[in-house]
Motif scaffolding. Structure first.
Motif, PDB file in Angstrom:
ATOM      1  N   PHE A 231       0.882  -1.141  -0.037  1.00 47.50           N
ATOM      2  CA  PHE A 231       0.158   0.025  -0.010  1.00 47.50           C
ATOM      3  C   PHE A 231       0.771   1.208   0.024  1.00 47.50           C
ATOM      4  O   PHE A 231       2.208   1.267   0.477  1.00 47.50           O
ATOM      5  N   PRO A 232       0.614   2.363  -0.562  1.00 49.48           N
ATOM      6  CA  PRO A 232      -0.814   2.643  -1.035  1.00 49.48           C
ATOM      7  C   PRO A 232      -1.091   1.990  -2.386  1.00 49.48           C
ATOM      8  O   PRO A 232      -0.204   1.363  -3.095  1.00 49.48           O
ATOM      9  N   ARG A 233      -2.105   1.920  -2.776  1.00 47.15           N
ATOM     10  CA  ARG A 233      -2.577   1.253  -4.182  1.00 47.15           C
ATOM     11  C   ARG A 233      -1.689   1.663  -5.405  1.00 47.15           C
ATOM     12  O   ARG A 233      -1.299   0.878  -6.111  1.00 47.15           O
TER      13      ARG A 233
ATOM     14  N   GLN B 132     -10.304   8.125  -4.995  1.00 46.44           N
ATOM     15  CA  GLN B 132     -10.160   7.101  -3.854  1.00 46.44           C
ATOM     16  C   GLN B 132     -10.503   7.807  -2.601  1.00 46.44           C
ATOM     17  O   GLN B 132      -9.925   8.605  -2.298  1.00 46.44           O
ATOM     18  N   GLU B 133     -11.563   7.233  -1.896  1.00 47.25           N
ATOM     19  CA  GLU B 133     -11.854   8.057  -0.716  1.00 47.25           C
ATOM     20  C   GLU B 133     -11.362   7.554   0.526  1.00 47.25           C
ATOM     21  O   GLU B 133     -11.620   6.221   0.807  1.00 47.25           O
TER      22      GLU B 133
ATOM     23  N   ALA C 146      -6.970  11.435  -6.025  1.00 50.77           N
ATOM     24  CA  ALA C 146      -7.014  11.183  -7.197  1.00 50.77           C
ATOM     25  C   ALA C 146      -6.458  10.057  -7.334  1.00 50.77           C
ATOM     26  O   ALA C 146      -5.143   9.930  -7.275  1.00 50.77           O
ATOM     27  N   LEU C 147      -6.918   9.005  -7.918  1.00 47.91           N
ATOM     28  CA  LEU C 147      -6.535   7.753  -8.328  1.00 47.91           C
ATOM     29  C   LEU C 147      -7.070   6.953  -9.366  1.00 47.91           C
ATOM     30  O   LEU C 147      -8.385   6.822  -9.235  1.00 47.91           O
ATOM     31  N   ASP C 148      -6.561   6.602 -10.468  1.00 43.85           N
ATOM     32  CA  ASP C 148      -6.913   6.005 -11.806  1.00 43.85           C
ATOM     33  C   ASP C 148      -6.242   4.874 -11.847  1.00 43.85           C
ATOM     34  O   ASP C 148      -5.191   4.976 -12.324  1.00 43.85           O
ATOM     35  N   ASP C 149      -6.899   3.539 -11.560  1.00 41.37           N
ATOM     36  CA  ASP C 149      -5.982   2.441 -11.793  1.00 41.37           C
ATOM     37  C   ASP C 149      -5.365   2.141 -13.360  1.00 41.37           C
ATOM     38  O   ASP C 149      -4.360   1.780 -13.497  1.00 41.37           O
TER      39      ASP C 149
END
Length: 553
Positions: A489-491, A519-520, A527-530
């Motif tokens: 982690f983080p993602r 990502q909440e 802001a997180l876009d896989d």
């Protein structure tokens, strides 16, 4: 569950409805007396002729001429925001007894107030009346609604693509976006509030759309977001464990889904009968029902494809996807192809096709569209979305045990040396019981399991990961599985680690968030876009990524 303006924040200049373009450009006014009559409330004679041209549950989205519906919320009552709504142009307020008392205690309200015991129960009906969204005297789009645990989004995209291939002007309402024959409108809910749904249907009618497809979640049924909507055809995909934080039990989850398959909500049904829930639904619905057997693994010993009206036969690999035959009980056969990987996308394509047929399409016209346009190869954002081919890197929305299993099975390469590397987590403040099960599923079906964070919301992210890890490690030990289990982690770091471990012949699956770009964490949206993170990590390692201008949203 009203959406209210926080009085401590700056006034929103304009509500979502007007900014998003949900509403039609012209609405013929409905007199307040007619609205009062429809909910059994007497309106004083002087107010009967007040013209109403819109309806809103959110004081920030009120437009001039609206009826503002003040509902009780988790922290505040909508009546607390009536002054804001009136300042924005609301011509009347509808509320409950508690709201009426708050209004009486506050400053004088210069507009009529209608009081009903359960205002939420009449919002859909009033929205339909005010927007004339499905008025029998006004032609509107044919409506296709899709429900079930998995596959709703892809099935609605498939319906939309098939109808477009047949020359129809179409609309779409769902998790990823809303289309009303024009530019996409970002969607925050699987199904918007009923006020917005009916405004959208009126907008679609105004724009001359022929048909529209809509995802209908169990939340949408429970929270009455599709009240007043009548679908021409509703379809059922499957039912697996999810949303038990809302429903409590699978039986209650099923009963909620089944409410859509009543004359109040639909004219006809198509039900996939691969699982016991589907067979129960087909047996109990009061609607004219068409059954579909897609011959998927796990359909159970009681599944008998010979009893279904339509059956998937002869599936064969073709590229990353599958070609198959959809055979009707009367001998009609359609040759079908989907370019999306996975047996579940065969199910999604077959359901979309059967729903369009149940809506009255001629099989010959459907076959011509399938042959000319290959509509079931349409890219669905965040649903088995391919980012690179060597290594194969896929982003998928799989966020429950069944969906994760299907996704992992779908991406497994036929190359003997290929490994599957999965990155996933579990959502906070949601069905906790599925967390260990998801971990165990990943351990059984992947070679490298990287447990990370999904959307923790207000829960402790480390505690969520621990529950997933327990399921993975217990399964590995008990079943002597040959997999590697990691916690990263983080993602974004977890995605980079997956790419660092990957060889060209491997497959990376980043599961759980799909198309989401935020990502909440503890009330903060990061802001997180896989898809972006995966592209960046692959590029940094020198791998070639597929060009997709729509990924970076």
């Amino acid at each position: 569950m009203s959406q209210h303006h926080d009085p401590g924040t700056a006034e929103a200049p304009e509500g979502q409805a007007s900014k998003s373009g949900f509403r039609p450009t012209a609405v013929a006014a409905v007199e307040l007396g007619v609205i009062g009559q429809s909910v059994g409330v007497a309106v004083p004679g002087a107010s009967e002729s007040v013209p109403v041209t819109g309806i809103s549950l959110d004081s920030r989205s009120v437009e001039r001429g609206d009826l503002y519906v003040a509902l009780p919320g988790a922290a505040r009552h909508g009546a607390d925001f009536a002054t804001t709504a009136i300042r924005s142009g609301a011509v009347a307020v509808l509320t409950d007894d508690a709201g009426a008392k708050l209004l009486a205690l506050g400053s004088d309200i210069a507009v009529p107030v209608l009081v009903v015991s359960e205002p939420r129960s009449v919002v859909g009906r009033l929205s339909r009346l005010i927007y004339r969204s499905q008025d029998a005297d006004l032609p509107g789009p044919s409506m296709f609604g899709v429900t079930g645990t998995n596959g709703k989004t892809t099935t609605t995209y498939f319906i939309n693509a098939l109808l477009q291939a047949m020359g129809k002007k179409t609309g779409l309402i769902g998790t990823i976006e809303i289309l009303a024959g024009g530019d996409p409108i970002p969607s925050l809910l699987t199904t918007p509030e009923s006020t917005d749904v009916h405004a959208l249907l009126a907008l679609m009618r105004e724009r001359g759309l022929d048909a529209a497809s809509m995802e209908v979640s169990s939340h949408a049924v429970s929270f009455r977001r599709v009240d007043g909507v009548v679908f021409d055809v509703v379809g059922f995909t499957n039912l697996t464990q999810d949303h038990l934080d809302l429903h409590g039990t699978m039986d209650e989850y099923f009963r909620t889904k089944a409410e859509l398959f009543t004359a109040e909500h639909a004219r006809a049904a198509v039900v996939t009968v691969d699982d016991e829930w589907g067979r129960q639904l087909a047996a109990r619905t009061e609607l004219p029902v068409t059954t579909l057997a897609t011959l998927q693994p796990g359909s159970g010993p009681d599944a008998d494809p010979a009893t279904a009206d339509w059956t998937v036969t002869d599936p064969k690999p073709r590229g990353l996807g599958t070609e198959f035959t959809l055979r009707g009980r009367n001998g009609t056969e359609l040759r079908v192809h989907t370019g999306l990987p996975g047996a579940f996308n065969v199910s999604n394509a077959a359901l979309a096709l059967t729903m369009v047929l149940a809506g009255g399409a001629d099989p010959a016209d459907v076959q011509a569209a399938l042959d000319a346009s290959d509509p079931f190869t349409v890219a669905v954002p965040g649903r088995m979305q391919l980012v690179s081919t060597r290594p194969a890197a896929v982003v998928d929305f799989a966020h429950n045990t069944d969906a994760l299993a299907r996704a992992l099975e779908a991406v497994r390469s036929r190359e003997s040396a290929s490994r599957v590397i999965v990155v996933f987590g579990a959502t906070g403040q949601r069905d906790q019981g599925k967390r260990p099960a998801m971990g165990a599923t990943a351990a059984r079906l992947a070679d490298v399991v990287i447990v990370s964070d999904d959307d923790p919301h207000d829960e402790d992210a480390a505690a969520i990961r621990a529950e997933v890890l327990v399921g993975a490690t217990d399964a590995k030990e008990a079943e002597q599985l040959d997999c590697r289990i990691m916690e990263v982690f983080p993602r974004d770091a977890a995605i980079r680690e997956a790419v660092n471990l990957a060889a060209p012949e491997d497959t990376i699956l980043v599961a759980g968030r799909g198309h989401e770009v935020w990502q909440e964490v503890k009330g903060v949206n990061l802001a997180l876009d896989d898809r972006v993170e995966l592209r960046n990590a692959l590029t940094a390692r020198g791998f070639t990524v597929l060009q997709d201008d729509g990924i970076e949203s």
